[in-house]
Design a protein around this motif. Sequence first.
Motif, PDB file in Angstrom:
ATOM      1  N   HIS A 205       0.693  -1.385  -0.181  1.00  0.00           N
ATOM      2  CA  HIS A 205       0.166  -0.162   0.106  1.00  0.00           C
ATOM      3  C   HIS A 205       0.811   1.180  -0.164  1.00  0.00           C
ATOM      4  O   HIS A 205       0.516   2.220  -0.826  1.00  0.00           O
ATOM      5  N   LEU A 206       2.022   1.344   1.003  1.00  0.00           N
ATOM      6  CA  LEU A 206       2.657   2.530   0.862  1.00  0.00           C
ATOM      7  C   LEU A 206       3.550   2.949  -0.223  1.00  0.00           C
ATOM      8  O   LEU A 206       3.636   4.083  -0.530  1.00  0.00           O
ATOM      9  N   PHE A 207       4.073   1.735  -0.906  1.00  0.00           N
ATOM     10  CA  PHE A 207       5.019   1.848  -1.990  1.00  0.00           C
ATOM     11  C   PHE A 207       4.569   1.754  -3.372  1.00  0.00           C
ATOM     12  O   PHE A 207       5.005   1.919  -4.360  1.00  0.00           O
ATOM     13  N   GLY A 208       3.223   1.380  -3.207  1.00  0.00           N
ATOM     14  CA  GLY A 208       2.417   1.335  -4.535  1.00  0.00           C
ATOM     15  C   GLY A 208       2.900   0.056  -5.552  1.00  0.00           C
ATOM     16  O   GLY A 208       3.387   0.282  -6.597  1.00  0.00           O
ATOM     17  N   VAL A 209       3.086  -0.926  -4.697  1.00  0.00           N
ATOM     18  CA  VAL A 209       3.942  -2.235  -5.425  1.00  0.00           C
ATOM     19  C   VAL A 209       2.958  -3.390  -5.499  1.00  0.00           C
ATOM     20  O   VAL A 209       2.125  -3.573  -4.303  1.00  0.00           O
ATOM     21  N   TYR A 210       3.421  -4.292  -6.066  1.00  0.00           N
ATOM     22  CA  TYR A 210       3.068  -5.798  -5.710  1.00  0.00           C
ATOM     23  C   TYR A 210       4.046  -6.362  -4.742  1.00  0.00           C
ATOM     24  O   TYR A 210       5.149  -6.028  -5.038  1.00  0.00           O
ATOM     25  N   VAL A 211       3.488  -7.083  -3.689  1.00  0.00           N
ATOM     26  CA  VAL A 211       4.549  -7.956  -2.851  1.00  0.00           C
ATOM     27  C   VAL A 211       4.222  -9.243  -3.017  1.00  0.00           C
ATOM     28  O   VAL A 211       3.030  -9.718  -2.890  1.00  0.00           O
ATOM     29  N   ALA A 212       5.321  -9.981  -3.480  1.00  0.00           N
ATOM     30  CA  ALA A 212       5.134 -11.508  -3.370  1.00  0.00           C
ATOM     31  C   ALA A 212       6.022 -12.150  -2.486  1.00  0.00           C
ATOM     32  O   ALA A 212       7.137 -11.889  -2.263  1.00  0.00           O
ATOM     33  N   TYR A 213       5.147 -12.909  -1.594  1.00  0.00           N
ATOM     34  CA  TYR A 213       5.875 -13.221  -0.377  1.00  0.00           C
ATOM     35  C   TYR A 213       6.012 -15.018  -0.525  1.00  0.00           C
ATOM     36  O   TYR A 213       4.742 -15.426  -0.518  1.00  0.00           O
ATOM     37  N   CYS A 214       6.849 -15.613  -0.515  1.00  0.00           N
ATOM     38  CA  CYS A 214       6.961 -16.967  -0.662  1.00  0.00           C
ATOM     39  C   CYS A 214       7.547 -17.567   0.554  1.00  0.00           C
ATOM     40  O   CYS A 214       8.950 -17.331   0.900  1.00  0.00           O
ATOM     41  N   ASN A 215       6.676 -18.130   1.359  1.00  0.00           N
ATOM     42  CA  ASN A 215       7.347 -18.830   2.703  1.00  0.00           C
ATOM     43  C   ASN A 215       7.554 -20.219   2.617  1.00  0.00           C
ATOM     44  O   ASN A 215       6.465 -20.795   1.847  1.00  0.00           O
ATOM     45  N   ARG A 216       8.575 -21.135   3.044  1.00  0.00           N
ATOM     46  CA  ARG A 216       8.547 -22.252   3.092  1.00  0.00           C
ATOM     47  C   ARG A 216       7.555 -23.249   3.831  1.00  0.00           C
ATOM     48  O   ARG A 216       7.147 -22.449   4.713  1.00  0.00           O
ATOM     49  N   TYR A 217       7.430 -24.374   3.684  1.00  0.00           N
ATOM     50  CA  TYR A 217       6.800 -25.223   4.757  1.00  0.00           C
ATOM     51  C   TYR A 217       7.618 -26.203   5.111  1.00  0.00           C
ATOM     52  O   TYR A 217       8.764 -26.445   4.669  1.00  0.00           O
ATOM     53  N   GLY A 218       7.262 -27.045   6.217  1.00  0.00           N
ATOM     54  CA  GLY A 218       8.106 -28.292   6.811  1.00  0.00           C
ATOM     55  C   GLY A 218       8.663 -27.928   8.054  1.00  0.00           C
ATOM     56  O   GLY A 218       8.212 -26.942   8.612  1.00  0.00           O
ATOM     57  N   PHE A 219       9.509 -29.074   8.586  1.00  0.00           N
ATOM     58  CA  PHE A 219       9.850 -28.924   9.960  1.00  0.00           C
ATOM     59  C   PHE A 219      11.538 -29.259   9.811  1.00  0.00           C
ATOM     60  O   PHE A 219      12.000 -29.857   9.121  1.00  0.00           O
ATOM     61  N   GLU A 220      12.161 -28.367  10.683  1.00  0.00           N
ATOM     62  CA  GLU A 220      13.687 -28.743  10.828  1.00  0.00           C
ATOM     63  C   GLU A 220      13.946 -28.711  12.518  1.00  0.00           C
ATOM     64  O   GLU A 220      13.691 -27.668  13.211  1.00  0.00           O
ATOM     65  N   ASP A 221      14.037 -30.111  13.023  1.00  0.00           N
ATOM     66  CA  ASP A 221      14.220 -30.227  14.378  1.00  0.00           C
ATOM     67  C   ASP A 221      13.311 -29.622  15.210  1.00  0.00           C
ATOM     68  O   ASP A 221      13.340 -28.714  16.318  1.00  0.00           O
ATOM     69  N   GLY A 222      11.859 -29.605  14.842  1.00  0.00           N
ATOM     70  CA  GLY A 222      10.866 -29.494  15.784  1.00  0.00           C
ATOM     71  C   GLY A 222      10.279 -27.867  15.478  1.00  0.00           C
ATOM     72  O   GLY A 222       9.138 -27.461  16.033  1.00  0.00           O
ATOM     73  N   VAL A 223      11.164 -27.040  14.613  1.00  0.00           N
ATOM     74  CA  VAL A 223      10.641 -25.657  14.163  1.00  0.00           C
ATOM     75  C   VAL A 223       9.803 -25.786  12.973  1.00  0.00           C
ATOM     76  O   VAL A 223      10.170 -26.398  12.038  1.00  0.00           O
ATOM     77  N   ASN A 224       8.489 -25.245  12.963  1.00  0.00           N
ATOM     78  CA  ASN A 224       7.721 -25.359  11.708  1.00  0.00           C
ATOM     79  C   ASN A 224       7.763 -24.107  11.089  1.00  0.00           C
ATOM     80  O   ASN A 224       7.957 -22.975  11.499  1.00  0.00           O
ATOM     81  N   PHE A 225       7.775 -24.261   9.707  1.00  0.00           N
ATOM     82  CA  PHE A 225       7.858 -23.355   8.791  1.00  0.00           C
ATOM     83  C   PHE A 225       6.516 -23.172   8.124  1.00  0.00           C
ATOM     84  O   PHE A 225       5.777 -24.097   7.591  1.00  0.00           O
TER      85      PHE A 225
END
Lengths: 293, 293
Positions: A205-225
Motif C-alpha cells: 500500500h505505502l509503496f504502490g507495488v506488488y508484494v510477492a511473499y514466498c514462505n516455505r513449509y516443513g519442519f527442522e528439528d521441531g521448528v515449523n515453517f
Amino acid sequence: MTGVGDRPQAWRIGLAQIAPALGDVDRNVALHLRFVEQARSAGVDLLIFPELSLTGYNLQDLTAEVAMPASAPLLRKLSQAAGPMDVVVGFVEEDRDFRFYNSAAYLSGGSVVYCHRKAYLPTYGMFDEARYFAAGQRVAAFETRLGPMGLMICEDAWHASVPWLLAQDGAQTLIILSSGPGRGVLGPSLGSAETWYLLNRAYAHLFGVYVAYCNRYGFEDGVNFWGGSEVVDPFAAVVAQADQFSEDLVVAEVDPQVVRRSRTITPLHRDERLEIAWNELMRIRRRVWGEQA
Amino acid sequence: MNRSLSGGIVWYDRQGRSKLVDQFHINTDLVITILTSFIRAEVQKVGFQRAVLGLSGGVDSSVVAYLAARALGPGNVLGVLMPYRTSSPQSVADAGEVVRRTGIRHRTVDISPQIDAYFAGEPDASNLRRGNKMARERMSVLYDLSMAEKALVLGTSNKTELLLGYGTQFGDLASALNPLGDLYKTQVWQLAKALGVPPQIIEKPPSADLWPDQSDEGELGFSYRDVDQVLFLLVDCRLTPEQVQEWGFAPEFIARVQHLVRISQYKRRLPLIAKISQRSVGHDFRYLRDWGA
C-alpha cells in the motif's frame, strides 16, 4: 512480457511453497523441477521459491558444505529447465574470498540476471545466521523482462528501509523469499502470520507495488515453517494466498496497470521527498557516529 | 493499565493498545494442526510410519495418543500400559478408555517383576529412588518396543514439567519427539478438551502415580494454574521477578519457581563433554538432528 506499444502487460507470478530437505541439494533440485513443471503448465511467467530453497534453512556447519558460486552450472541448468519461465531460488552463495551468503538468484533465459545477498542476518532468539553467513552490502532494484523488481530475503523485510529503497530504486514488484518459523498460538491466527501479512499489506500500500511473499513449509528439528505465501496488490488486496502448513503452488496475475492506477489515485511514490530523507540521514549519521563520519 | 490475574495477563497488541490475553486460551485448532504435522513430518523424515508411547491414564499421555492417532492413523500408534503393582487401577482403566476411543493398538507390560527383583537388593530405597527406577524401566521398555515396531518414541512431558525439572532424567523425560514440550500444563488441559479426551482424565488431580496417593500439586506445593502464570511471565514474557510480583505473586513463590528452573537445567541438556580437540561433539560440531533427513 513484451507489452503492446509502450504499455506493459499483465503477467503471472507463481509461488512455490515447498518443504526443502536440510542439506540435501540433489533432492531439493528434484523438488524444484517438479514445481517448475507444474508452474509451466499453469502458464506462470515467474516462479518464486523460498529462502534457501536449494539447501534448507538451519544449516549450521552444513553451510560451507552446500555452498556454490552464483556462476554454478546448477543454477544455469535450473533456468534452462524452466524454459521461457523466470525463476527465483534461494541458495548458499560462496564468493571468491570464501565468504558465504544467504542469497537469492533471479534466473532467466539460462543465466543469472541478478543475485541478492541477505543484508540483515537475524542473530537473536532462535536465530543464529550471522554465525554462519556474511551480510550482503547492497539493496538495489533490477530490470527483468517482466519489469523492475526488488528481492528481499526474510529479515530484510523487517527493516523498513529495504523495501523503501527498492521502491525508490524503481521496483514495482517486491519479492520476499522466506523461511519464516511459525510461533504464537494465543490469538485467532498464528502470530507469525499476522505479522507477515501486516508487513506485506503495509509495503504494498505505502509503496504502490506488488508484494510477492514466498514462505516455505516443513519442519527442522521441531521448528515449523508455516507457509501461507501470498501475493498482495498495490491496493493491499490479497490476490492469492497459499495454504498454511502444507506444500502449495499459487498463481496470481501481476498487472502493471494496477500499479499505475494505484499510483494515480494515491501518488505517494510521486510525492516521495528523497532530499528530506537524504538530509535527515546525513544529520542522523553525524549524531550517531559523530562529526568525523 | 488493565490487569487480571484470574487466568489472564495484559498484552500489548501491534497498535500498542493493551488487551487481555489469556495464556490458558491457546488456539487449539492451530495447535492441533502444528502438532499433528510435526509428528507426521518428523516420524516420516526418518523413514518410519509408526510411533510408540507410554499410556499412564493421565492427561499428557492421553493428549499425545490422540494427536499421534490423528497424525499417523490409529493403526500406526502403539500405546503401552506399564503398570506397577501399586499403580492405581483407575490409571489403567483410564488408559484403556483412551485406547478404545482413539482406536490405537496397545500392549500391557507389567513392570513389577523387574522393579521388585532390583529393589530386593536395595530394601532401604526411598520412594523417589523407586519412582525414578520405574520411570527409567518404562523408558527402557518403550525403547525396546520401538525397535521391534520400527517406531519412534513419543514423549509426553509438558513445558511446566520441563521448566521445573519435574520428571526423571532418562526416564519419562527421554523420547525421540516431544509434542507437548512447549505447552504449559493448563494449556494441555485445554488441548485435551478440544481433542475430546474423556473429562474424568482431564479433571482428576495430576499424578505421576509412582506411589499411592501421590499428587503433583501436593508434592510441588503449588497449583499448576499459579506456577504456569509465573513461568509464563518469567520465561515467555521475560519479566523480572520484581515485575512478576506486580501481578500479585508472593516473592517467595517466585523465588522458589526460579530456583527450581535453575537447579534443573541439567535435565534439559545432554551430558557435558570435556573439550579437548579442535572440533568436539556438543561444542562446535553443529548440525541439526534433521541433517539430511
